[in-house]
Design an enzyme around this catalytic site. Structure first.
Site, PDB file in Angstrom:
ATOM      1  N   GLY A  17      -4.085  -5.479  -3.848  1.00 12.19           N
ATOM      2  CA  GLY A  17      -4.526  -5.317  -2.464  1.00 12.19           C
ATOM      3  C   GLY A  17      -5.598  -4.243  -2.309  1.00 12.19           C
ATOM      4  O   GLY A  17      -6.555  -4.399  -1.548  1.00 12.19           O
TER       5      GLY A  17
ATOM      6  N   ASN B 200       1.912  -2.197   7.501  1.00  4.33           N
ATOM      7  CA  ASN B 200       2.906  -1.969   6.460  1.00  4.33           C
ATOM      8  C   ASN B 200       3.956  -0.927   6.833  1.00  4.33           C
ATOM      9  O   ASN B 200       5.017  -0.880   6.244  1.00  4.33           O
ATOM     10  CB  ASN B 200       2.217  -1.545   5.158  1.00  4.33           C
ATOM     11  CG  ASN B 200       1.177  -0.473   5.359  1.00  4.33           C
ATOM     12  OD1 ASN B 200       0.240  -0.652   6.135  1.00  4.33           O
ATOM     13  ND2 ASN B 200       1.330   0.648   4.697  1.00  4.33           N
TER      14      ASN B 200
ATOM     15  N   SER C 297      -1.865  -9.260  -2.145  1.00  4.39           N
ATOM     16  CA  SER C 297      -1.292  -8.598  -3.311  1.00  4.39           C
ATOM     17  C   SER C 297       0.016  -9.293  -3.672  1.00  4.39           C
ATOM     18  O   SER C 297       0.836  -9.551  -2.792  1.00  4.39           O
ATOM     19  CB  SER C 297      -1.026  -7.129  -2.987  1.00  4.39           C
ATOM     20  OG  SER C 297      -0.451  -6.502  -4.100  1.00  4.39           O
ATOM     21  N   ALA C 298       0.217  -9.584  -4.969  1.00  3.34           N
ATOM     22  CA  ALA C 298       1.401 -10.363  -5.365  1.00  3.34           C
ATOM     23  C   ALA C 298       2.701  -9.566  -5.287  1.00  3.34           C
ATOM     24  O   ALA C 298       3.761 -10.124  -5.014  1.00  3.34           O
ATOM     25  CB  ALA C 298       1.209 -10.917  -6.784  1.00  3.34           C
TER      26      ALA C 298
ATOM     27  N   CYS D 273       2.752   5.829  -0.164  1.00  7.04           N
ATOM     28  CA  CYS D 273       1.534   6.354  -0.785  1.00  7.04           C
ATOM     29  C   CYS D 273       1.286   7.784  -0.345  1.00  7.04           C
ATOM     30  O   CYS D 273       0.608   8.533  -1.021  1.00  7.04           O
ATOM     31  CB  CYS D 273       0.339   5.506  -0.411  1.00  7.04           C
ATOM     32  SG  CYS D 273       0.714   3.776  -0.306  1.00  7.04           S
TER      33      CYS D 273
HETATM   34  C1  PLP Z   1       0.596  -2.431  -0.428  1.00  7.12           C
HETATM   35  C2  PLP Z   1      -0.535  -2.615   0.486  1.00  7.12           C
HETATM   36  C3  PLP Z   1      -1.863  -2.530   0.022  1.00  7.12           C
HETATM   37  C4  PLP Z   1      -2.196  -2.178  -1.394  1.00  7.12           C
HETATM   38  O1  PLP Z   1      -1.892  -3.209  -2.286  1.00  7.12           O
HETATM   39  P1  PLP Z   1      -1.730  -2.872  -3.847  1.00  7.12           P
HETATM   40  O2  PLP Z   1      -1.623  -4.208  -4.495  1.00  7.12           O
HETATM   41  O3  PLP Z   1      -0.502  -2.058  -3.985  1.00  7.12           O
HETATM   42  O4  PLP Z   1      -2.964  -2.155  -4.263  1.00  7.12           O
HETATM   43  C5  PLP Z   1      -2.873  -2.730   0.937  1.00  7.12           C
HETATM   44  N1  PLP Z   1      -2.612  -3.018   2.219  1.00  7.12           N
HETATM   45  C6  PLP Z   1      -1.368  -3.115   2.697  1.00  7.12           C
HETATM   46  C7  PLP Z   1      -1.136  -3.468   4.118  1.00  7.12           C
HETATM   47  C8  PLP Z   1      -0.290  -2.914   1.852  1.00  7.12           C
HETATM   48  O5  PLP Z   1       0.959  -2.998   2.333  1.00  7.12           O
END
Ligand code: PLP
Length: 392
Positions: free
Chosen positions: A71, A151, A199-200, A325
Site C-alpha cells: 500500500g 484505517n 495491499s494484500a 505506525c
Molecule cells: C496499511 C495501510 C497502508 C500501507 O500499506 P502497506 O502495505 O502496509 O504498506 C496504506 N493505507 C492504509 C489506509 C492502510 O491501512
C-alpha cells in the site's frame, strides 16, 4: 489464557488456502516470470491469472493493474507519479487531513518541491464535505487523493460522489483503498476512480505485495528505473508467490463478501453496544454506520491508551491505540486530532479491529475484560475522581 487478536486493521493472518496456493511458487514453479523457458512461462501464467482475478473484481482491465510492494508504494507512486507527470498542467493537489501517512507525507514532500496541497477537514465523524471538495478545485488542480475507508476510525467516504466531482472538473481521482478492498464495493468505472491503491496483508494475504490500479491513458511517471516488468511501469523481478497469494486472497474475499461482512457488522455492533452499555465516559470515534465492518474505536476519558493496551495484552487481547505506525511517538493520532478531539481525549483511544476469524466468544471476552481494566486505570486518575465527585 485466551488469546484474542483484535488488530486486523494493522495486519491480518494469512488464510491457509492462500498459503497453500503460494507454496508451489516457492519450490516448484520458481522461475522468473520474465524468462522465456517453461519455468518462466509457468510463473507468468500464475501472475496473469492473479492479475485477472484482481482486475475483474474491481471492474478494471488486466492492463490497468500493476503489482507493487504494498500500500505504501502504491500511494507514493500514485501521488508522486501523477504530480510529476502533470506539472505543466498544474501544481495543486487536494487530499484530506485523515489520510494514511503514506499519502500525507508524500504530499508534504511535494509541497517542499513547490506543489500546493489543500488538506480538506472532516466533520466529527471523519466525513469530508463534498461542497468543500468542489470549492477547493482550481484550474491548477491535477489530483484529488481521498481514502475510501479510514484505517483508524473506519469511516467510509462517499467515493462515488467524489469520483463524479473529479470527473466533472477533469481532475484525476486517486483513492487509498487498502482498508476498503473486500469490505465495501469497489468499481473503477461506476465510481470514476483513476488510481487506486491496494495491499494484500490487510486482506488475509501476504505482506510486501500490493497493487496500483491506473486507468488507461492516465499520465503518471514511474517511481523507479530498472527492468521492463509490469509493462515498463514498475521494474523489479515479480514477487510471484506474493502475487499468487494476493490473487487467492481477493478470490476468497469476493466469494465470501456478503456473508463475511454481514457477520463482521453483527460482531462489530455487538462489541460497540457491549462497551457502551458497560463503560461510562466514552466516545465512539468514526461514523456509526458508514463504517468499516470490523472497526471499533473508542476514546476512554481519564485513561492513557498505552496503559489500556498493556493491560489488555496481559489478558491476551491484542489491540491498538492510535495507529500502529505511530506508536512509539507521544503525539496523539493525527486522525483523532483532525476530527476535533482534544489531546487529552485522543490519548485515551483504543482501536479494536475484528476479522473473519473473530468469534462471538472473542467479543464477549473483550467486553468482559475491558470494564474492570478501565475501572482500575481510572481509579488512579485524580481527574476522574473529581469528575465523578469522589463517589467511586
Ligand atoms: C496499511 C495501510 C497502508 C500501507 O500499506 P502497506 O502495505 O502496509 O504498506 C496504506 N493505507 C492504509 C489506509 C492502510 O491501512
Amino acid at each position: 489464557m485466551r488469546s484474542v487478536y483484535m488488530d486486523h486493521s494493522a495486519t491480518t493472518p494469512v488464510k491457509p488456502e492462500v498459503v497453500e496456493a503460494m507454496l508451489p511458487y516457492f519450490t516448484e514453479i520458481y522461475g522468473n516470470a520474465s524468462s522465456v523457458h517453461a519455468f518462466g512461462r509457468e510463473a507468468r501464467k500464475g501472475v496473469m491469472s492473479a492479475r485477472n482475478t484482481i482486475a475483474e473484481y474491481i471492474g478494471a482491465s488486466v492492463d490497468e493493474l500493476f503489482f507493487t510492494a504494498g500500500g505504501t508504494e502504491s500511494d507514493n507512486w500514485a501521488i508522486r507519479g501523477v504530480a510529476h507527470a502533470n506539472k505543466q498542467k498544474g501544481n495543486h493537489i487536494i487530499t484530506t487531513t485523515i489520510e494514511h501517512h503514506a499519502v500525507l507525507h508524500v504530499c508534504e514532500m511535494l509541497e517542499k518541491e513547490g506543489f500546493e496541497v489543500t488538506y480538506l477537514k472532516t466533520d466529527a465523524d471523519g466525513l469530508i464535505s463534498l461542497k468543500d471538495l468542489e470549492a477547493a478545485i482550481q484550474p491548477s488542480t491535477i489530483l484529488i487523493s481521498i481514502m475510501a475507508v479510514n484505517n483508524e476510525i473506519g469511516t467510509i467516504q462517499p467515493i462515488e460522489e467524489i469520483g463524479q466531482i473529479a470527473k466533472k472538473h477533469g481532475v484525476l481521482f486517486h483513492t487509498d483503498a487498502v482498508q476498503a478492498l473486500g469490505k465495501i464495493e469497489l468499481d473503477v468505472n461506476k465510481q470514476n476512480i483513476d488510481l487506486m491503491s491496494f495491499s494484500a496483508h490487510k486482506l488475509y494475504g501476504p505482506k510486501g505485495i500490493g497493487a496500483l490500479y491506473v486507468r488507461k491513458g492516465t499520465r503518471i511517471k514511474n517511481l523507479m528505473d530498472g527492468g521492463a516488468q509490469e509493462k515498463k511501469r514498475r521494474p523489479g523481478t515479480e514477487n510471484v508467490p506474493g502475487i499468487i497469494g494476493f490473487g487467492k486472497a481477493v478470490e476468497l474475499a469476493a466469494e465470501g463478501f456478503e456473508e463475511n461482512n454481514a457477520r463482521l457488522i453483527r460482531l462489530r455492533d455487538k462489541m460497540i453496544a457491549g462497551i457502551e452499555a458497560t463503560i461510562p465516559y466514552i466516545r465512539l470515534n468514526g461514523h456509526r454506520t458508514k463504517r468499516h465492518p470490523g472497526n471499533v474505536n473508542f476514546c476512554f476519558e481519564f485513561i492513557e491508551g498505552e496503559s489500556l493496551l498493556l493491560s489488555l495484552d496481559l489478558v491476551g487481547i491484542a489491540a491498538s491505540s492510535g495507529s500502529a505506525c505511530t506508536s512509539g511517538s507521544l503525539d496523539p493520532s493525527h486522525v483523532l486530532m483532525a476530527i476535533g478531539l482534544t489531546h487529552e481525549i485522543a490519548h485515551g483511544s483504543l482501536r479494536l479491529s475484528l476479522g473473519e476469524f473473530t468469534t462471538d466468544e472473542d467479543v464477549d471476552y473483550v467486553i468482559e475484560q475491558l470494564k474492570p481494566i478501565v475501572e482500575r486505570l481510572r481509579s488512579y486518575s485524580p481527574l476522574y475522581e473529581k469528575a465523578t465527585g469522589g463517589t467511586r
